[in-house]
Design an enzyme around this catalytic site. Structure first.
Site, PDB file in Angstrom:
ATOM      1  N   LYS A  49       0.839  -1.206   0.000  1.00 20.86           N
ATOM      2  CA  LYS A  49       0.000   0.000   0.000  1.00 20.86           C
ATOM      3  C   LYS A  49       0.875   1.257   0.000  1.00 20.86           C
ATOM      4  O   LYS A  49       2.086   1.181   0.239  1.00 20.86           O
ATOM      5  CB  LYS A  49      -0.912  -0.034   1.235  1.00 20.86           C
ATOM      6  CG  LYS A  49      -0.161  -0.017   2.562  1.00 20.86           C
ATOM      7  CD  LYS A  49      -1.045  -0.460   3.728  1.00 20.86           C
ATOM      8  CE  LYS A  49      -0.282  -0.423   5.030  1.00 20.86           C
ATOM      9  NZ  LYS A  49      -1.035  -1.050   6.137  1.00 20.86           N
ATOM     10  N   TYR A 268      16.090  30.062   9.175  1.00 23.17           N
ATOM     11  CA  TYR A 268      14.884  30.687   9.724  1.00 23.17           C
ATOM     12  C   TYR A 268      14.910  30.627  11.246  1.00 23.17           C
ATOM     13  O   TYR A 268      15.260  29.595  11.833  1.00 23.17           O
ATOM     14  CB  TYR A 268      13.639  29.951   9.225  1.00 23.17           C
ATOM     15  CG  TYR A 268      13.303  30.228   7.782  1.00 23.17           C
ATOM     16  CD1 TYR A 268      12.997  31.515   7.354  1.00 23.17           C
ATOM     17  CD2 TYR A 268      13.275  29.201   6.847  1.00 23.17           C
ATOM     18  CE1 TYR A 268      12.674  31.778   6.023  1.00 23.17           C
ATOM     19  CE2 TYR A 268      12.953  29.441   5.523  1.00 23.17           C
ATOM     20  CZ  TYR A 268      12.653  30.736   5.119  1.00 23.17           C
ATOM     21  OH  TYR A 268      12.337  30.976   3.814  1.00 23.17           O
TER      22      TYR A 268
END
Ligand code: PLP
Length: 378
Positions: A49, A268
Site C-alpha cells: 500500500k 529561519y
C-alpha cells in the site's frame, strides 16, 4: 550490481535533482525471502500500500513477484489497478474494502475487497448473487484494533450463515494493534480471539500477522502472513535488533559550501549560533521532500545527522522547504556538486525518524517525489 536509472514518471534528471533516492530491489527481495523463511509453513504475502511504502509500487511489486510472492495487499482500488497492470496473475486484496458502488470495478480487475463491515458484505454478496458468480473476497474481523472489521458478534452471526453466502470467503483476517510491543497484553488476547473466530470459517485460510507479528509472535502466523515495513528494511519490533537489510539510500546534492564566522546564526528563526568559525554544506532538499521540519537543530537541541565524505555531520538550524544546511567544519575537501547522505551508510530510516519523533513508516511514505529515483539489484 547493475544500476538502472528509472526514467519513469516525473523522476528528474540526475544532474538537476536535489537528491538521489536509491532503492535496492535486491535487498528488498532478500528481506521478503527471509520473512517467508521465518513464516513457513505459513504462506508469505506482501503489503504494498501507499505506493509500496513510498518506494514505488510497480518496481517493488515486480521484484517481490520475481522472488516468489503471489499475494499482495494494497489500501485502495486505484493502487490495485496499477498493481494489476504490472502483475496480471497476482492475488490482490484491497484493505480499505468495498466503497459503495465499486463492486463491478473489483470484478473487472479481478481484485478482492477486504470486507470489514456488514454493509460491505451485504453489497458484495448481492453483487455476486446478481452476477451468479462465486466472487472471492476476504472477511476482516476486529479483535481489538477498533478500526475496520466485523465485531465478534457480527462475525459469529455471519459464520452461522456461511452456506447462504453467494460469494466465496477466500481469507479470514484480523489486524494487531500492539504487535510492535511484544509484551503488550493485547497481543495474546487478539491471538486467542482470532484463533476462535477463524475456526468458525472452516476451510478458509486465516491471516493475522503483520511484520511485528511475523517476527515476534509465532503463534500469530496462521495460514498467511502480511508483512509490510520489514520488507522495506524498517524496524517492526520495538526494543529488538532489526534483522532486515536496509533498502533505501538518500543522497542530497550539495549546492554550495560556505563559511560562517563564530557568532553567526543560521536559517529561519536563527535557531543555531556557531560557537566557532564553521563550514556549511547547503543541500538541495527540505521538508517538501520528506525531511521533516522536526529533525532540525537549535542551540538547545541536536537534530538529524548526515554523512559527508564518510563522516557524520550535524544538520545545522531549521529545515527549510527546499534546503538544509549541514555543518561540515570537520570534513576536508567538500565541494559544490558533492553529496550528503541522509539515509544509508549506517543511518537507517528509523534513526532519522526518531529525530522527528516518528516511525520509519512515516519516513518512507513521505520520501519526496523530486528526487531522481534509481532502482538497483532488480
Ligand atoms: C499495513 C498493514 C499491514 C502491514 O503492516 P506492517 O506493520 O507494515 O508489517 C498488515 N495488515 C494490515 C491490515 C495493514 O493495514
Amino acid at each position: 550490481m547493475k544500476t538502472d536509472v528509472s526514467t519513469a514518471g516525473t523522476s528528474p534528471a540526475p544532474g538537476e535533482a536535489g537528491g538521489q533516492l536509491t532503492v535496492d530491489l535486491g535487498a528488498l527481495a532478500a528481506n521478503w525471502r527471509e520473512l517467508k523463511r521465518r513464516a513457513a509453513p505459513a504462506r508469505c504475502s506482501a503489503v504494498v500500500k501507499a505506493d509500496g511504502y513510498g518506494l514505488g509500487l510497480t518496481p517493488v511489486a515486480m521484484a517481490l513477484a520475481k522472488a516468489g510472492c503471489e499475494t499482495f495487499f494494497v489500501a485502495l482500488l486505484e493502487e490495485a489497478r496499477r498493481l494489476r497492470a504490472a502483475l496480471p496473475a497476482a492475488t490482490i486484496y484491497v484493505l480499505d474494502g468495498l466503497m459503495p458502488g465499486t463492486a463491478p470495478e473489483f470484478r473487472n480487475l479481478r481484485v478482492e475487497p477486504v470486507l470489514g463491515s456488514r454493509a460491505e458484505i451485504d453489497e458484495w454478496d448481492a453483487f455476486a448473487r446478481d452476477r451468479g458468480e462465486l466472487l472471492p473476497a476476504a472477511i476482516h474481523i476486529d479483535t481489538g484494533m477498533e478500526r475496520l472489521g466485523l465485531s465478534t458478534d457480527e462475525a459469529r452471526a455471519r459464520a452461522e450463515r456461511l452456506p447462504l453466502l453467494h460469494f466465496k470467503p477466500s481469507l479470514v483476517m484480523s489486524h494487531f494493534a500492539c504487535a510492535d510491543e511484544p509484551a503488550h497484553p493485547l497481543n495474546a488476547k487478539q491471538i486467542a480471539a482470532f484463533r476462535e473466530l477463524a475456526a468458525l470459517f472452516p476451510g478458509t485460510p486465516a491471516s493475522l500477522a503483520n511484520s511485528a507479528g511475523l517476527l515476534a509472535h509465532p503463534a500469530s502466523h496462521f495460514d498467511l502472513v502480511r508483512p509490510g515495513i520489514s520488507i522495506y528494511g524498517g524496524r517492526a519490533v520495538i526494543g529488538q535488533e532489526n534483522p532486515m537489510q536496509p533498502v533505501v539510500r538518500l543522497d542530497l546534492r550539495i549546492l554550495q559550501v560556505r563559511h560562517a564566522v563564530k557568532g553567526a546564526s543560521i536559517g529561519y528563526g536563527a535557531t543555531r549560533t556557531f560557537s566557532r568559525d564553521s563550514r556549511l554544506a547547503i543541500c538541495a532538499a527540505g521538508y517538501a521532500d520528506g525531511i521533516f521540519r522536526a529533525v532540525g537543530s537549535s542551540d538547545q537541541r541536536n537534530g538529524a545527522e548526515l554523512i559527508v565524505a564518510g563522516r557524520r555531520c550535524p544538520l545545522a538550524g531549521r529545515v527549510s522547504m527546499d534546503l538544509i544546511a549541514v555543518d561540515v567544519t570537520e570534513v576536508p575537501d567538500v565541494k559544490r556538486g558533492d553529496f550528503a547522505t541522509l539515509l544509508g551508510d549506517g543511518i537507517g530510516v528509523d534513526e532519522f525518524a526518531a529525530h522527528a519523533g516518528t516511525i520509519g513508516y512515516e519516513t518512507l511514505t513521505n520520501l519526496g517525489r523530486r528526487y531522481t529515483r534509481v532502482y538497483v539489484g532488480g
